[in-house]
Structure formats: C-alpha cells, structure tokens
Design a protein around this motif. Structure first.
Motif, PDB file in Angstrom:
ATOM      1  N   TYR A 250      49.415  23.789  35.505  1.00  0.00           N
ATOM      2  CA  TYR A 250      49.018  24.253  35.185  1.00  0.00           C
ATOM      3  C   TYR A 250      48.735  25.012  33.632  1.00  0.00           C
ATOM      4  N   SER A 279      36.721  26.466  41.907  1.00  0.00           N
ATOM      5  CA  SER A 279      36.385  28.051  42.868  1.00  0.00           C
ATOM      6  C   SER A 279      36.952  29.115  41.549  1.00  0.00           C
ATOM      7  N   ALA A 280      36.029  30.261  41.657  1.00  0.00           N
ATOM      8  CA  ALA A 280      36.338  31.830  40.803  1.00  0.00           C
ATOM      9  C   ALA A 280      38.016  31.373  41.127  1.00  0.00           C
ATOM     10  N   GLU A 281      38.316  31.358  41.856  1.00  0.00           N
ATOM     11  CA  GLU A 281      39.451  32.189  43.167  1.00  0.00           C
ATOM     12  C   GLU A 281      40.641  31.792  42.188  1.00  0.00           C
ATOM     13  N   ARG A 283      40.590  28.989  39.864  1.00  0.00           N
ATOM     14  CA  ARG A 283      40.861  29.241  38.897  1.00  0.00           C
ATOM     15  C   ARG A 283      41.734  30.100  37.921  1.00  0.00           C
ATOM     16  N   LYS A 284      41.686  31.382  39.114  1.00  0.00           N
ATOM     17  CA  LYS A 284      42.135  32.427  38.583  1.00  0.00           C
ATOM     18  C   LYS A 284      44.066  32.002  38.799  1.00  0.00           C
ATOM     19  N   VAL A 285      44.130  31.481  39.736  1.00  0.00           N
ATOM     20  CA  VAL A 285      45.386  30.887  40.361  1.00  0.00           C
ATOM     21  C   VAL A 285      45.923  30.336  38.955  1.00  0.00           C
ATOM     22  N   SER A 287      45.345  29.908  36.040  1.00  0.00           N
ATOM     23  CA  SER A 287      45.577  30.513  34.716  1.00  0.00           C
ATOM     24  C   SER A 287      46.777  32.004  35.213  1.00  0.00           C
ATOM     25  N   ASP A 288      47.150  32.005  35.797  1.00  0.00           N
ATOM     26  CA  ASP A 288      47.827  33.509  36.594  1.00  0.00           C
ATOM     27  C   ASP A 288      48.560  33.144  38.336  1.00  0.00           C
ATOM     28  N   SER A 291      48.797  35.540  40.990  1.00  0.00           N
ATOM     29  CA  SER A 291      48.138  36.022  40.837  1.00  0.00           C
ATOM     30  C   SER A 291      47.971  36.918  42.654  1.00  0.00           C
ATOM     31  N   MET A 292      47.999  35.859  43.402  1.00  0.00           N
ATOM     32  CA  MET A 292      47.211  35.166  44.144  1.00  0.00           C
ATOM     33  C   MET A 292      47.648  36.246  45.199  1.00  0.00           C
TER      34      MET A 292
END
Length: 295
Positions: A250, A279-281, A283-285, A287-288, A291-292
C-alpha cells in the motif's frame, strides 16, 4: 503477474493436515509450500478459468505476500498450492490446517473474528441484491413476500434474516450452496432476488450472457464492510508478516496499479470491465491500513 516469476505454482485438490500447525511460518519454512484457499466463482477476487488457472485480485495480492515470505524465510523457492473452499466450509478448512491463508472476499466482522483472524482490509463493499429488471425490485422493502436466495455460510444470509424479522417482510429465505446456483435461480425465475456483496453481484451480472436482464438493488442491507485475507486465529506471527507485506504494498503505491488492473480494465475470461474506481473508504484503508476495523 510479477509474483508468478518468483514462485513455483501448482494446483491441488488440497489434502490438508489433520490438525492446524502451531506456527504457520515455521510450517511454510520447513515444507517450502504455502497453501492458498481460493474460490472458483468469486470474480474478480478469486476464480478459476476454463483451463484451471486460479486468478483474481485477492489471488495476486497473496502471491505478492508469498514472495515476501519467501525472502523473509530465506527460502530458495516457495511453492504455492491452491485449495478450493466454499463459503460454508472456509472457516473449518482454515482452522483444520487445510490451507494457510484464504485469499478471496471474506468480510471481516466481529462474529467471524471469534473463530479466525483477518489481515488488513483490501476491499470495502456492502450487501445488496440482484433481481430481474422486469420485476422492478429496488429497495429492501420491495422484497416483501418474495422468495430470496442467499449463499449458506455468508454474513448476507444473516443480515437478510434479521431484516426480515425486524420489518415483518415475510420473505421466504432460501439458503443455497453456491453463488452460481443462487444467481441461476434468479435468472430462471425460481427466486425473486439473490442477496450477496454488491461487488460480487456486479461481477456476476457483467459476466452473464444477458447482463441487460438484471438489476442491482439501489438500497443496501447495512453499512459498508471490509474484506480481509483470513488467517488462523492466534497465529500472530504469521498475521504480522501478512500485514507487513500489505502495508509495504500500500505504501509503495503498487496497490493502485493492481486495483486498476482488476476493477478498471477488461479481465479474463470474457474481458468484462467493472469500471469501479477506488472508493473513498478503500482509499483511506490504503493510506492507513489499521484504520478500518479492529484487528
């Protein structure tokens, strides 16, 4: 795939160990083999083509993980053995040691974590249903009084039963052994709908002979949930190695190229294109990764 050149690959029906190994990494190091649980029908995550090749987004991620494990363990080669599993037997097969890691599309939730562990997430989806377009079914309430199929051993059938009770919809819930069989019931008019993860339904519609006949529900049966790679519970060392490989993937940005290959470009065998941007969700995963969900 890049990882394919680094590994010796072969297929097998998968005769597992009688008991789960105490250390997956130790077992892999001793045998020079990693066993990957796969699905024959979960396109584009894990599926088998007509010539017997096992492929997919999750499969590719696991081959890259295997390549990292080979280097971590100092092995000259690492053979990959594919073991087919179904939604209803996947947890038991993993716990029994018949494969080391499940590389498909299993939802990481609290109930499952009582029996198995999960890697960092690699996809996020929600529960929807597919129906024949001519029947004009769109929302969950539209399923009232209908026969609805759901694959045994999935969280989707539990969600459907819960909503059915809570709203008094009088849905006749029909457990089915495979995604393919459930989809076929809808196509033949033997079930009004098939409840499953939206991304898997979209792939089945796109890959059908008559995609124009089917419709995906506009509503979902719950909030978005993450997919993870399943590993044995309490085998913390192996889970850390798997997560370490994903985190590297990642952080390097290589995951974008891999994702786009499976969700934004034509894929074998029928050259379907999911046309599904990150998806935005998710993409957050990327990057971090931590976090999920609770790990």
């Amino acid at each position: 795939m890049t990882a394919l050149t680094a590994l010796t690959l072969f297929s097998s029906p998968g005769s597992g160990w009688a008991q789960s190994p105490t250390s997956t990494l130790e077992k892999i190091g001793e045998t020079g083999v990693i066993r990957i649980g796969y699905s024959a029908e979960s396109m584009p995550f894990s599926y088998r083509t007509a010539d017997g090749t096992v492929t997919g987004y999750s499969t590719e991620l696991c081959l890259l993980i295997a390549d990292r494990l080979k280097r971590q363990l100092g092995l000259p080669a690492l053979a990959v053995e594919y073991v087919e599993r179904t939604p209803s037997n996947r947890v038991a097969m993993l716990r029994d040691g018949q494969f080391d890691i499940e590389c498909v599309a299993s939802t990481n939730n609290t109930e499952r974590r009582k029996s198995v562990a999960f890697s960092y997430s690699h996809f996020v989806t929600g529960t929807q249903y597919v129906s024949l377009k001519k029947n004009n079914l769109r929302t969950v309430d539209d399923l009232a009084g209908h026969t609805v199929a759901a694959t045994s051993g999935t969280i989707n059938i539990g969600k459907l039963n819960a909503i059915n009770r809570e709203r008094g919809l009088h849905i006749a819930v029909m457990p089915v052994e495979s995604h393919h069989a459930a989809f076929k019931m809808v196509a033949e008019g033997r079930a009004a709908a098939f409840v499953m993860d939206g991304i898997l339904l979209a792939a089945m519609i796109a890959n059908s002979e008559t995609p124009e006949l089917f419709a995906l529900s506009t509503g979902t049966l719950g909030p978005p949930e993450p997919y993870g790679l399943m590993v044995r519970r309490d085998d913390h060392e192996f889970k850390r190695s798997v997560n370490g490989a994903l985190q590297e993937l990642y952080a390097s940005g290589q995951i974008e190229e891999i994702y786009n290959r499976w969700f934004m470009a034509p894929i074998a065998p029928n050259n379907i294109n999911m046309r599904l941007p990150v998806s935005a969700e998710l993409r957050k995963v990327f990057s971090d990764p931590a976090s999920m969900v609770e790990q």
